[in-house]
Design an enzyme around this catalytic site. Structure first.
Site, PDB file in Angstrom:
ATOM      1  N   ASP A 294      -6.214  -3.044  -7.510  1.00  0.00           N
ATOM      2  CA  ASP A 294      -6.968  -3.776  -6.472  1.00  0.00           C
ATOM      3  C   ASP A 294      -7.301  -5.205  -6.732  1.00  0.00           C
ATOM      4  O   ASP A 294      -7.429  -5.588  -7.950  1.00  0.00           O
ATOM      5  CB  ASP A 294      -8.194  -2.936  -6.053  1.00  0.00           C
ATOM      6  CG  ASP A 294      -8.472  -3.132  -4.630  1.00  0.00           C
ATOM      7  OD1 ASP A 294      -8.186  -2.451  -3.712  1.00  0.00           O
ATOM      8  OD2 ASP A 294      -9.330  -4.170  -4.500  1.00  0.00           O
TER       9      ASP A 294
ATOM     10  N   ARG B 267      -6.376  11.443  -7.436  1.00  0.00           N
ATOM     11  CA  ARG B 267      -7.485  10.699  -7.262  1.00  0.00           C
ATOM     12  C   ARG B 267      -8.917  11.367  -7.209  1.00  0.00           C
ATOM     13  O   ARG B 267      -9.961  10.732  -7.371  1.00  0.00           O
ATOM     14  CB  ARG B 267      -7.364   9.948  -5.660  1.00  0.00           C
ATOM     15  CG  ARG B 267      -6.934   8.356  -6.012  1.00  0.00           C
ATOM     16  CD  ARG B 267      -7.590   7.363  -6.812  1.00  0.00           C
ATOM     17  NE  ARG B 267      -9.095   7.721  -6.409  1.00  0.00           N
ATOM     18  CZ  ARG B 267      -9.460   7.280  -5.228  1.00  0.00           C
ATOM     19  NH1 ARG B 267      -8.976   6.415  -4.445  1.00  0.00           N
ATOM     20  NH2 ARG B 267     -10.982   7.341  -4.978  1.00  0.00           N
TER      21      ARG B 267
ATOM     22  N   TYR C 283     -14.798 -11.874   0.320  1.00  0.00           N
ATOM     23  CA  TYR C 283     -15.420 -10.507  -0.115  1.00  0.00           C
ATOM     24  C   TYR C 283     -16.844 -10.977  -0.859  1.00  0.00           C
ATOM     25  O   TYR C 283     -17.748 -10.226  -0.483  1.00  0.00           O
ATOM     26  CB  TYR C 283     -14.435  -9.666  -0.969  1.00  0.00           C
ATOM     27  CG  TYR C 283     -13.520  -8.770  -0.087  1.00  0.00           C
ATOM     28  CD1 TYR C 283     -13.836  -7.787   0.723  1.00  0.00           C
ATOM     29  CD2 TYR C 283     -12.379  -9.296  -0.227  1.00  0.00           C
ATOM     30  CE1 TYR C 283     -13.064  -7.177   1.513  1.00  0.00           C
ATOM     31  CE2 TYR C 283     -11.381  -8.360   0.817  1.00  0.00           C
ATOM     32  CZ  TYR C 283     -11.744  -7.456   1.460  1.00  0.00           C
ATOM     33  OH  TYR C 283     -10.867  -6.544   2.370  1.00  0.00           O
TER      34      TYR C 283
ATOM     35  N   ARG D  54       0.818  -1.450  -0.059  1.00  0.00           N
ATOM     36  CA  ARG D  54       0.051   0.024   0.079  1.00  0.00           C
ATOM     37  C   ARG D  54       0.924   1.297  -0.110  1.00  0.00           C
ATOM     38  O   ARG D  54       0.405   2.216   0.449  1.00  0.00           O
ATOM     39  CB  ARG D  54      -0.975   0.034   1.120  1.00  0.00           C
ATOM     40  CG  ARG D  54      -2.157  -1.091   1.160  1.00  0.00           C
ATOM     41  CD  ARG D  54      -3.084  -0.592   0.259  1.00  0.00           C
ATOM     42  NE  ARG D  54      -4.186  -1.712   0.324  1.00  0.00           N
ATOM     43  CZ  ARG D  54      -5.229  -1.747   0.856  1.00  0.00           C
ATOM     44  NH1 ARG D  54      -5.379  -0.647   1.806  1.00  0.00           N
ATOM     45  NH2 ARG D  54      -5.990  -2.672   0.814  1.00  0.00           N
TER      46      ARG D  54
ATOM     47  N   ARG E 114      -3.200   6.581   0.169  1.00  0.00           N
ATOM     48  CA  ARG E 114      -3.645   7.595   0.755  1.00  0.00           C
ATOM     49  C   ARG E 114      -2.665   8.225   1.745  1.00  0.00           C
ATOM     50  O   ARG E 114      -2.638   9.552   2.112  1.00  0.00           O
ATOM     51  CB  ARG E 114      -4.962   7.378   1.667  1.00  0.00           C
ATOM     52  CG  ARG E 114      -6.001   7.119   0.630  1.00  0.00           C
ATOM     53  CD  ARG E 114      -7.189   6.598   1.457  1.00  0.00           C
ATOM     54  NE  ARG E 114      -6.793   5.378   1.820  1.00  0.00           N
ATOM     55  CZ  ARG E 114      -7.886   4.643   2.522  1.00  0.00           C
ATOM     56  NH1 ARG E 114      -9.032   4.902   2.789  1.00  0.00           N
ATOM     57  NH2 ARG E 114      -7.653   3.311   2.729  1.00  0.00           N
TER      58      ARG E 114
HETATM   59  O1  CP3 Z   1       0.149  -1.891  -2.415  1.00  0.00           O
HETATM   60  C1  CP3 Z   1      -0.034  -0.951  -3.354  1.00  0.00           C
HETATM   61  O2  CP3 Z   1       0.439   0.180  -3.028  1.00  0.00           O
HETATM   62  C2  CP3 Z   1      -0.763  -1.242  -4.455  1.00  0.00           C
HETATM   63  C3  CP3 Z   1      -2.061  -1.187  -4.552  1.00  0.00           C
HETATM   64  C4  CP3 Z   1      -3.125  -1.891  -3.921  1.00  0.00           C
HETATM   65  C5  CP3 Z   1      -4.343  -1.324  -3.446  1.00  0.00           C
HETATM   66  N1  CP3 Z   1      -5.026  -2.307  -3.021  1.00  0.00           N
HETATM   67  C6  CP3 Z   1      -4.716  -0.047  -3.768  1.00  0.00           C
HETATM   68  C7  CP3 Z   1      -5.800   0.467  -3.018  1.00  0.00           C
HETATM   69  C8  CP3 Z   1      -3.145  -3.166  -3.505  1.00  0.00           C
HETATM   70  C9  CP3 Z   1      -1.909  -4.309  -3.454  1.00  0.00           C
HETATM   71  C10 CP3 Z   1      -4.353  -3.701  -3.058  1.00  0.00           C
HETATM   72  C11 CP3 Z   1      -4.716  -4.643  -2.500  1.00  0.00           C
HETATM   73  C12 CP3 Z   1      -5.852  -5.137  -1.604  1.00  0.00           C
HETATM   74  N2  CP3 Z   1      -6.999  -4.661  -1.930  1.00  0.00           N
HETATM   75  C13 CP3 Z   1      -5.949  -5.965  -0.490  1.00  0.00           C
HETATM   76  C14 CP3 Z   1      -4.614  -7.049  -0.178  1.00  0.00           C
HETATM   77  C15 CP3 Z   1      -3.695  -6.225   0.809  1.00  0.00           C
HETATM   78  C16 CP3 Z   1      -4.183  -5.923   2.075  1.00  0.00           C
HETATM   79  O3  CP3 Z   1      -4.361  -4.629   2.507  1.00  0.00           O
HETATM   80  O4  CP3 Z   1      -4.552  -6.895   2.798  1.00  0.00           O
HETATM   81  C17 CP3 Z   1      -7.167  -5.956   0.023  1.00  0.00           C
HETATM   82  C18 CP3 Z   1      -7.762  -6.873   1.000  1.00  0.00           C
HETATM   83  C19 CP3 Z   1      -7.896  -4.856  -0.843  1.00  0.00           C
HETATM   84  C20 CP3 Z   1      -9.249  -4.608  -0.794  1.00  0.00           C
HETATM   85  C21 CP3 Z   1      -9.485  -3.165  -0.369  1.00  0.00           C
HETATM   86  N3  CP3 Z   1      -9.200  -2.193  -1.463  1.00  0.00           N
HETATM   87  C22 CP3 Z   1      -9.594  -2.628   0.958  1.00  0.00           C
HETATM   88  C23 CP3 Z   1      -9.737  -3.350   2.277  1.00  0.00           C
HETATM   89  C24 CP3 Z   1      -9.666  -1.184   0.756  1.00  0.00           C
HETATM   90  C25 CP3 Z   1      -9.665   0.076   1.682  1.00  0.00           C
HETATM   91  C26 CP3 Z   1     -10.960   0.975   1.712  1.00  0.00           C
HETATM   92  C27 CP3 Z   1     -10.735   1.869   2.768  1.00  0.00           C
HETATM   93  O5  CP3 Z   1     -11.146   2.802   2.395  1.00  0.00           O
HETATM   94  O6  CP3 Z   1     -10.168   1.703   3.761  1.00  0.00           O
HETATM   95  C28 CP3 Z   1      -9.197  -0.875  -0.557  1.00  0.00           C
HETATM   96  C29 CP3 Z   1      -9.118   0.376  -1.200  1.00  0.00           C
HETATM   97  C30 CP3 Z   1      -7.902   0.804  -1.716  1.00  0.00           C
HETATM   98  N4  CP3 Z   1      -7.159  -0.161  -2.309  1.00  0.00           N
HETATM   99  C31 CP3 Z   1      -7.235   1.975  -1.573  1.00  0.00           C
HETATM  100  C32 CP3 Z   1      -6.078   1.825  -2.363  1.00  0.00           C
HETATM  101  C33 CP3 Z   1      -4.941   2.842  -2.529  1.00  0.00           C
HETATM  102  C34 CP3 Z   1      -7.801   2.913  -1.151  1.00  0.00           C
HETATM  103  C35 CP3 Z   1      -8.823   3.864  -1.667  1.00  0.00           C
HETATM  104  C36 CP3 Z   1      -8.903   5.184  -1.783  1.00  0.00           C
HETATM  105  O7  CP3 Z   1      -7.861   5.814  -2.102  1.00  0.00           O
HETATM  106  O8  CP3 Z   1     -10.053   5.716  -1.489  1.00  0.00           O
END
Ligand code: CP3
Length: 343
Positions: free
Chosen positions: A76, A40, A151, A27, A31
Protein backbone atom coordinates in the site's frame (compact mmCIF):
# COMPACT_ATOMS: atom_id res chain seq x y z
CA UNK A 1 11.27 -20.08 -22.51
CA UNK A 2 9.53 -16.73 -22.94
CA UNK A 3 11.85 -13.89 -22.02
CA UNK A 4 10.79 -11.32 -19.41
CA UNK A 5 12.42 -8.46 -21.34
CA UNK A 6 10.35 -9.35 -24.42
CA UNK A 7 7.06 -9.56 -22.50
CA UNK A 8 4.23 -7.59 -24.14
CA UNK A 9 4.02 -5.39 -21.05
CA UNK A 10 7.65 -4.27 -21.14
CA UNK A 11 7.54 -3.93 -24.93
CA UNK A 12 4.56 -1.58 -24.64
CA UNK A 13 6.36 0.43 -21.91
CA UNK A 14 9.22 0.88 -24.41
CA UNK A 15 6.72 1.82 -27.16
CA UNK A 16 7.67 -1.21 -29.26
CA UNK A 17 5.13 -3.05 -31.41
CA UNK A 18 3.00 -5.66 -29.62
CA UNK A 19 0.51 -8.17 -31.07
CA UNK A 20 -2.18 -6.89 -28.67
CA UNK A 21 -2.15 -4.37 -25.81
CA UNK A 22 -0.87 -5.88 -22.56
CA UNK A 23 -3.46 -5.73 -19.79
CA UNK A 24 -3.40 -5.54 -16.00
CA UNK A 25 -5.75 -3.91 -13.50
CA UNK A 26 -5.00 -1.44 -10.72
CA UNK A 27 -6.15 -3.07 -7.46
CA UNK A 28 -6.25 -6.46 -9.19
CA UNK A 29 -4.88 -7.90 -5.93
CA UNK A 30 -7.81 -7.26 -3.65
CA UNK A 31 -11.33 -7.64 -2.47
CA UNK A 32 -12.96 -8.65 -5.76
CA UNK A 33 -11.31 -12.04 -5.30
CA UNK A 34 -12.83 -14.58 -2.86
CA UNK A 35 -9.38 -16.18 -2.50
CA UNK A 36 -8.06 -12.75 -1.38
CA UNK A 37 -10.79 -12.33 1.22
CA UNK A 38 -10.01 -15.83 2.50
CA UNK A 39 -6.27 -15.37 3.01
CA UNK A 40 -6.69 -11.86 4.48
CA UNK A 41 -8.81 -13.18 7.36
CA UNK A 42 -7.23 -12.64 10.77
CA UNK A 43 -4.82 -9.88 9.66
CA UNK A 44 -5.25 -6.14 9.31
CA UNK A 45 -4.34 -4.75 5.89
CA UNK A 46 -0.98 -3.41 7.10
CA UNK A 47 -0.17 -6.64 8.99
CA UNK A 48 -0.74 -8.54 5.74
CA UNK A 49 1.61 -6.11 3.95
CA UNK A 50 4.46 -7.12 6.32
CA UNK A 51 4.28 -10.89 5.70
CA UNK A 52 6.31 -12.14 2.72
CA UNK A 53 4.22 -15.32 2.23
CA UNK A 54 0.96 -13.36 2.19
CA UNK A 55 2.41 -10.66 -0.08
CA UNK A 56 3.46 -13.39 -2.51
CA UNK A 57 0.19 -15.29 -2.44
CA UNK A 58 -1.98 -12.17 -2.92
CA UNK A 59 0.27 -10.82 -5.69
CA UNK A 60 0.01 -14.13 -7.57
CA UNK A 61 -3.77 -14.62 -7.19
CA UNK A 62 -4.86 -12.26 -10.02
CA UNK A 63 -2.17 -13.63 -12.35
CA UNK A 64 -3.58 -17.13 -11.89
CA UNK A 65 -7.22 -16.06 -12.08
CA UNK A 66 -7.20 -13.43 -14.84
CA UNK A 67 -4.16 -14.24 -16.98
CA UNK A 68 -3.02 -10.59 -16.80
CA UNK A 69 0.24 -9.56 -18.48
CA UNK A 70 1.78 -8.11 -15.32
CA UNK A 71 1.58 -8.59 -11.56
CA UNK A 72 1.54 -5.67 -9.12
CA UNK A 73 3.12 -6.08 -5.71
CA UNK A 74 0.61 -6.40 -2.90
CA UNK A 75 1.41 -3.48 -0.61
CA UNK A 76 0.00 0.00 0.00
CA UNK A 77 1.15 3.58 -0.50
CA UNK A 78 1.24 4.08 3.29
CA UNK A 79 3.48 1.04 3.97
CA UNK A 80 6.72 3.09 3.74
CA UNK A 81 5.21 5.80 5.99
CA UNK A 82 4.44 3.25 8.68
CA UNK A 83 7.89 1.72 8.17
CA UNK A 84 9.59 5.05 9.02
CA UNK A 85 7.47 5.40 12.16
CA UNK A 86 4.26 7.24 11.20
CA UNK A 87 1.28 6.03 13.25
CA UNK A 88 -1.10 4.97 10.44
CA UNK A 89 -3.72 2.25 10.07
CA UNK A 90 -5.93 1.29 7.14
CA UNK A 91 -9.53 1.25 8.32
CA UNK A 92 -11.82 -1.03 6.27
CA UNK A 93 -14.28 0.95 4.16
CA UNK A 94 -12.44 4.23 4.86
CA UNK A 95 -8.76 3.99 3.96
CA UNK A 96 -5.57 5.23 5.66
CA UNK A 97 -6.13 7.01 8.99
CA UNK A 98 -3.25 8.99 10.56
CA UNK A 99 -3.21 9.23 14.37
CA UNK A 100 -1.57 12.68 14.47
CA UNK A 101 -2.10 14.66 11.26
CA UNK A 102 0.76 16.82 9.94
CA UNK A 103 0.23 20.58 10.04
CA UNK A 104 3.46 22.36 11.08
CA UNK A 105 7.17 22.53 10.28
CA UNK A 106 7.95 20.65 13.51
CA UNK A 107 6.07 17.65 12.12
CA UNK A 108 8.82 17.20 9.50
CA UNK A 109 10.99 15.48 12.12
CA UNK A 110 8.54 12.57 12.01
CA UNK A 111 9.57 11.80 8.42
CA UNK A 112 13.09 10.36 8.26
CA UNK A 113 14.33 8.73 5.04
CA UNK A 114 13.50 5.05 4.49
CA UNK A 115 16.29 2.52 4.68
CA UNK A 116 16.02 -0.97 3.15
CA UNK A 117 16.17 -2.51 6.63
CA UNK A 118 12.84 -0.77 7.43
CA UNK A 119 11.04 -3.00 4.90
CA UNK A 120 12.86 -6.38 4.80
CA UNK A 121 9.58 -8.17 4.02
CA UNK A 122 9.26 -6.20 0.77
CA UNK A 123 12.74 -7.17 -0.50
CA UNK A 124 12.14 -10.79 0.48
CA UNK A 125 8.73 -10.99 -1.20
CA UNK A 126 9.89 -9.26 -4.41
CA UNK A 127 12.94 -11.54 -4.75
CA UNK A 128 10.83 -14.68 -4.33
CA UNK A 129 8.07 -13.35 -6.60
CA UNK A 130 10.38 -12.64 -9.52
CA UNK A 131 11.45 -16.30 -9.42
CA UNK A 132 7.86 -17.52 -9.14
CA UNK A 133 6.55 -15.22 -11.90
CA UNK A 134 9.18 -16.18 -14.49
CA UNK A 135 8.34 -14.30 -17.71
CA UNK A 136 5.50 -12.26 -16.13
CA UNK A 137 6.73 -8.78 -15.11
CA UNK A 138 6.25 -7.56 -11.54
CA UNK A 139 5.30 -3.89 -11.08
CA UNK A 140 6.50 -2.11 -7.94
CA UNK A 141 4.91 1.15 -6.78
CA UNK A 142 4.87 4.10 -4.42
CA UNK A 143 2.53 6.97 -3.64
CA UNK A 144 3.44 10.36 -5.12
CA UNK A 145 4.32 13.20 -2.71
CA UNK A 146 1.00 15.08 -3.11
CA UNK A 147 -1.23 12.04 -2.54
CA UNK A 148 0.83 10.97 0.49
CA UNK A 149 0.80 14.56 1.82
CA UNK A 150 -2.98 14.70 1.52
CA UNK A 151 -3.41 11.62 3.74
CA UNK A 152 -0.84 12.90 6.26
CA UNK A 153 -2.28 16.41 6.50
CA UNK A 154 -6.00 15.59 6.39
CA UNK A 155 -5.48 12.59 8.69
CA UNK A 156 -7.44 10.38 6.29
CA UNK A 157 -9.21 10.39 2.94
CA UNK A 158 -10.66 13.75 1.87
CA UNK A 159 -12.78 14.85 -1.04
CA UNK A 160 -11.87 18.52 -0.68
CA UNK A 161 -8.24 18.45 0.58
CA UNK A 162 -8.81 21.72 2.46
CA UNK A 163 -6.12 21.32 5.12
CA UNK A 164 -3.69 20.17 2.46
CA UNK A 165 -4.38 23.21 0.31
CA UNK A 166 -4.30 25.52 3.36
CA UNK A 167 -0.71 24.43 3.99
CA UNK A 168 0.17 24.58 0.30
CA UNK A 169 -1.10 28.17 -0.08
CA UNK A 170 -0.34 29.38 3.44
CA UNK A 171 3.11 28.03 4.24
CA UNK A 172 4.97 27.20 1.02
CA UNK A 173 8.29 26.65 2.81
CA UNK A 174 6.87 23.89 5.04
CA UNK A 175 4.88 22.53 2.09
CA UNK A 176 7.96 22.14 -0.12
CA UNK A 177 9.98 20.68 2.76
CA UNK A 178 7.19 18.15 3.41
CA UNK A 179 6.81 17.10 -0.22
CA UNK A 180 10.59 16.90 -0.53
CA UNK A 181 10.73 14.47 2.39
CA UNK A 182 7.86 12.39 1.02
CA UNK A 183 9.63 12.19 -2.36
CA UNK A 184 12.75 10.88 -0.58
CA UNK A 185 10.74 8.22 1.29
CA UNK A 186 8.88 7.16 -1.86
CA UNK A 187 12.16 7.06 -3.82
CA UNK A 188 13.65 4.83 -1.12
CA UNK A 189 10.64 2.53 -1.30
CA UNK A 190 10.90 2.25 -5.10
CA UNK A 191 14.65 1.62 -4.87
CA UNK A 192 14.14 -1.30 -2.45
CA UNK A 193 11.72 -2.85 -4.94
CA UNK A 194 14.01 -2.20 -7.94
CA UNK A 195 17.05 -3.66 -6.13
CA UNK A 196 15.00 -6.78 -5.35
CA UNK A 197 14.02 -7.20 -9.01
CA UNK A 198 10.75 -5.49 -10.03
CA UNK A 199 10.51 -4.92 -13.81
CA UNK A 200 8.70 -1.55 -13.75
CA UNK A 201 7.34 0.93 -11.23
CA UNK A 202 4.16 2.98 -10.98
CA UNK A 203 3.87 6.24 -9.08
CA UNK A 204 0.30 6.71 -7.83
CA UNK A 205 -0.67 10.37 -7.67
CA UNK A 206 -4.31 9.47 -7.23
CA UNK A 207 -5.48 12.84 -5.92
CA UNK A 208 -3.44 15.19 -8.17
CA UNK A 209 -6.63 15.92 -10.13
CA UNK A 210 -7.78 18.09 -7.20
CA UNK A 211 -5.32 20.77 -8.37
CA UNK A 212 -5.35 23.34 -11.16
CA UNK A 213 -2.55 23.02 -13.71
CA UNK A 214 -0.86 26.17 -12.37
CA UNK A 215 -0.89 24.94 -8.75
CA UNK A 216 0.21 21.46 -9.81
CA UNK A 217 3.12 22.92 -11.76
CA UNK A 218 4.27 25.21 -8.97
CA UNK A 219 3.61 23.16 -5.85
CA UNK A 220 3.65 19.48 -6.81
CA UNK A 221 5.24 18.68 -10.17
CA UNK A 222 8.86 19.42 -9.07
CA UNK A 223 8.55 16.80 -6.30
CA UNK A 224 6.94 14.15 -8.52
CA UNK A 225 9.62 14.87 -11.13
CA UNK A 226 12.36 14.44 -8.49
CA UNK A 227 10.82 11.12 -7.46
CA UNK A 228 10.64 9.92 -11.06
CA UNK A 229 14.20 11.14 -11.75
CA UNK A 230 15.46 9.06 -8.82
CA UNK A 231 14.43 5.90 -10.68
CA UNK A 232 16.62 4.42 -13.36
CA UNK A 233 16.88 1.08 -15.10
CA UNK A 234 13.16 0.20 -15.25
CA UNK A 235 10.15 1.81 -17.02
CA UNK A 236 8.15 4.28 -14.96
CA UNK A 237 4.36 4.75 -15.03
CA UNK A 238 2.80 7.94 -13.62
CA UNK A 239 -0.91 7.76 -12.76
CA UNK A 240 -3.56 10.07 -11.38
CA UNK A 241 -7.35 10.45 -11.36
CA UNK A 242 -9.21 13.45 -12.81
CA UNK A 243 -5.99 14.65 -14.46
CA UNK A 244 -7.41 15.66 -17.87
CA UNK A 245 -6.09 19.21 -17.38
CA UNK A 246 -2.72 17.93 -16.12
CA UNK A 247 -1.86 15.31 -18.73
CA UNK A 248 0.55 17.55 -20.65
CA UNK A 249 2.41 18.42 -17.45
CA UNK A 250 2.41 14.78 -16.32
CA UNK A 251 3.80 13.82 -19.73
CA UNK A 252 6.73 16.15 -19.03
CA UNK A 253 7.38 14.97 -15.46
CA UNK A 254 9.71 12.16 -16.51
CA UNK A 255 7.70 8.92 -16.76
CA UNK A 256 7.73 6.54 -19.74
CA UNK A 257 4.01 5.82 -19.44
CA UNK A 258 1.20 8.12 -18.28
CA UNK A 259 -1.85 6.46 -16.72
CA UNK A 260 -5.20 8.13 -17.45
CA UNK A 261 -8.68 7.75 -16.01
CA UNK A 262 -11.85 7.32 -18.10
CA UNK A 263 -12.78 11.00 -18.37
CA UNK A 264 -10.57 11.67 -21.40
CA UNK A 265 -10.71 9.33 -24.44
CA UNK A 266 -7.39 7.55 -24.83
CA UNK A 267 -6.52 8.98 -28.27
CA UNK A 268 -7.07 12.51 -26.94
CA UNK A 269 -5.14 11.63 -23.77
CA UNK A 270 -2.19 10.45 -25.90
CA UNK A 271 -2.29 13.75 -27.76
CA UNK A 272 -2.20 15.71 -24.49
CA UNK A 273 0.58 13.55 -23.04
CA UNK A 274 2.73 14.22 -26.14
CA UNK A 275 5.27 12.22 -28.13
CA UNK A 276 7.79 9.82 -26.64
CA UNK A 277 5.41 8.42 -24.03
CA UNK A 278 3.07 5.43 -23.84
CA UNK A 279 -0.35 5.66 -22.22
CA UNK A 280 -2.10 3.32 -19.78
CA UNK A 281 -5.84 2.97 -19.26
CA UNK A 282 -8.65 3.73 -19.28
CA UNK A 283 -11.90 1.74 -18.99
CA UNK A 284 -14.33 3.11 -16.36
CA UNK A 285 -14.23 0.53 -13.51
CA UNK A 286 -18.02 0.91 -13.18
CA UNK A 287 -18.43 -0.44 -16.74
CA UNK A 288 -17.59 -3.88 -15.30
CA UNK A 289 -21.16 -3.77 -13.92
CA UNK A 290 -22.74 -3.12 -17.35
CA UNK A 291 -24.17 -5.88 -19.59
CA UNK A 292 -21.37 -7.77 -21.36
CA UNK A 293 -22.17 -6.56 -24.93
CA UNK A 294 -22.00 -2.92 -23.78
CA UNK A 295 -18.80 -3.53 -21.85
CA UNK A 296 -17.22 -5.49 -24.73
CA UNK A 297 -17.89 -2.59 -27.13
CA UNK A 298 -16.18 -0.17 -24.74
CA UNK A 299 -13.20 -2.52 -24.35
CA UNK A 300 -12.82 -2.69 -28.16
CA UNK A 301 -13.20 1.09 -28.41
CA UNK A 302 -10.48 1.60 -25.78
CA UNK A 303 -8.14 -0.76 -27.68
CA UNK A 304 -8.89 1.06 -30.95
CA UNK A 305 -8.21 4.50 -29.45
CA UNK A 306 -5.04 3.13 -27.84
CA UNK A 307 -3.69 2.24 -31.27
CA UNK A 308 -3.29 5.97 -31.88
CA UNK A 309 -0.76 6.15 -29.03
CA UNK A 310 2.93 5.24 -29.36
CA UNK A 311 2.35 2.49 -26.80
CA UNK A 312 -0.76 1.33 -24.93
CA UNK A 313 -1.13 -0.70 -21.76
CA UNK A 314 -4.78 -1.62 -21.21
CA UNK A 315 -6.06 -0.98 -17.69
CA UNK A 316 -9.04 0.46 -15.88
CA UNK A 317 -9.17 4.21 -15.34
CA UNK A 318 -8.86 3.60 -11.56
CA UNK A 319 -8.84 0.56 -9.27
CA UNK A 320 -11.04 -2.53 -9.49
CA UNK A 321 -14.18 -1.91 -7.42
CA UNK A 322 -14.57 -4.46 -4.59
CA UNK A 323 -17.97 -5.75 -5.83
CA UNK A 324 -16.67 -6.52 -9.35
CA UNK A 325 -17.36 -10.04 -10.65
CA UNK A 326 -13.91 -11.62 -11.16
CA UNK A 327 -15.21 -13.48 -14.18
CA UNK A 328 -15.87 -10.16 -15.96
CA UNK A 329 -12.23 -9.17 -15.48
CA UNK A 330 -11.11 -12.53 -16.86
CA UNK A 331 -13.30 -12.01 -19.94
CA UNK A 332 -11.87 -8.51 -20.47
CA UNK A 333 -8.34 -9.94 -20.50
CA UNK A 334 -9.41 -12.59 -23.00
CA UNK A 335 -11.07 -10.00 -25.24
CA UNK A 336 -8.11 -7.58 -25.17
CA UNK A 337 -5.78 -10.46 -26.05
CA UNK A 338 -7.96 -11.34 -29.04
CA UNK A 339 -7.75 -7.76 -30.44
CA UNK A 340 -4.71 -8.55 -32.56
CA UNK A 341 -4.84 -5.93 -35.32
CA UNK A 342 -1.29 -4.65 -35.95
CA UNK A 343 -0.39 -1.85 -33.60
O1 CP3 B 1 -3.15 -2.65 -7.22
C1 CP3 B 1 -2.95 -3.69 -6.54
O2 CP3 B 1 -3.62 -4.72 -6.68
C2 CP3 B 1 -1.79 -3.69 -5.58
C3 CP3 B 1 -2.05 -3.29 -4.27
C4 CP3 B 1 -2.43 -1.87 -3.88
C5 CP3 B 1 -3.20 -1.63 -2.72
N1 CP3 B 1 -3.24 -0.28 -2.51
C6 CP3 B 1 -3.78 -2.67 -1.87
C7 CP3 B 1 -4.93 -2.33 -1.01
C8 CP3 B 1 -2.08 -0.63 -4.42
C9 CP3 B 1 -1.30 -0.33 -5.68
C10 CP3 B 1 -2.59 0.36 -3.53
C11 CP3 B 1 -2.36 1.80 -3.70
C12 CP3 B 1 -3.17 2.76 -2.95
N2 CP3 B 1 -3.53 2.71 -1.64
C13 CP3 B 1 -3.61 3.99 -3.47
C14 CP3 B 1 -3.35 4.47 -4.86
C15 CP3 B 1 -4.27 3.82 -5.82
C16 CP3 B 1 -5.68 4.33 -5.79
O3 CP3 B 1 -6.57 3.54 -5.52
O4 CP3 B 1 -5.87 5.53 -6.05
C17 CP3 B 1 -4.32 4.66 -2.46
C18 CP3 B 1 -5.01 5.98 -2.59
C19 CP3 B 1 -4.25 3.83 -1.29
C20 CP3 B 1 -4.83 4.11 0.05
C21 CP3 B 1 -5.84 3.10 0.39
N3 CP3 B 1 -5.53 1.82 0.85
C22 CP3 B 1 -7.26 3.16 0.25
C23 CP3 B 1 -8.03 4.38 -0.20
C24 CP3 B 1 -7.79 1.91 0.62
C25 CP3 B 1 -9.23 1.43 0.58
C26 CP3 B 1 -9.89 1.37 1.91
C27 CP3 B 1 -11.23 0.61 1.85
O5 CP3 B 1 -11.42 -0.28 2.66
O6 CP3 B 1 -12.04 0.93 0.97
C28 CP3 B 1 -6.69 1.10 0.98
C29 CP3 B 1 -6.75 -0.29 1.41
C30 CP3 B 1 -6.27 -1.31 0.44
N4 CP3 B 1 -5.10 -1.21 -0.26
C31 CP3 B 1 -6.90 -2.53 0.12
C32 CP3 B 1 -6.05 -3.19 -0.78
C33 CP3 B 1 -6.23 -4.55 -1.36
C34 CP3 B 1 -8.20 -3.05 0.73
C35 CP3 B 1 -7.94 -3.47 2.14
C36 CP3 B 1 -8.75 -4.67 2.59
O7 CP3 B 1 -8.69 -5.73 1.97
O8 CP3 B 1 -9.40 -4.54 3.65
Amino acid sequence: MADLRDSVFLRACRREATPYPPVWFMRQAGRALPEYRRVRQGNTMLEACRQPELIMEITLQPVRRYGVDAAILFSDIVVPLQAVGVDVEITPGIGPVIAEPFRRAADLDRLPALSPSDVPYVSEAVRALTVELGPVPLIGFAGAPFTLASYLIEGGPSRTHEHTKALMYGDPATWHALLGRLAVIAAGYLQVQIDAGVSAVQVFDSWAGALSAADYLQSVEPHSAALLASVSGVPKIHFGVGTGELLTLMGQAGADVVGVDWRVPLDEAARRVGPGRAVQGNLDPALCFAPWPVLADRVRDTVRRGRGAEGHIFNLGHGVLPETDPDVLRRIVELVHSETAPH
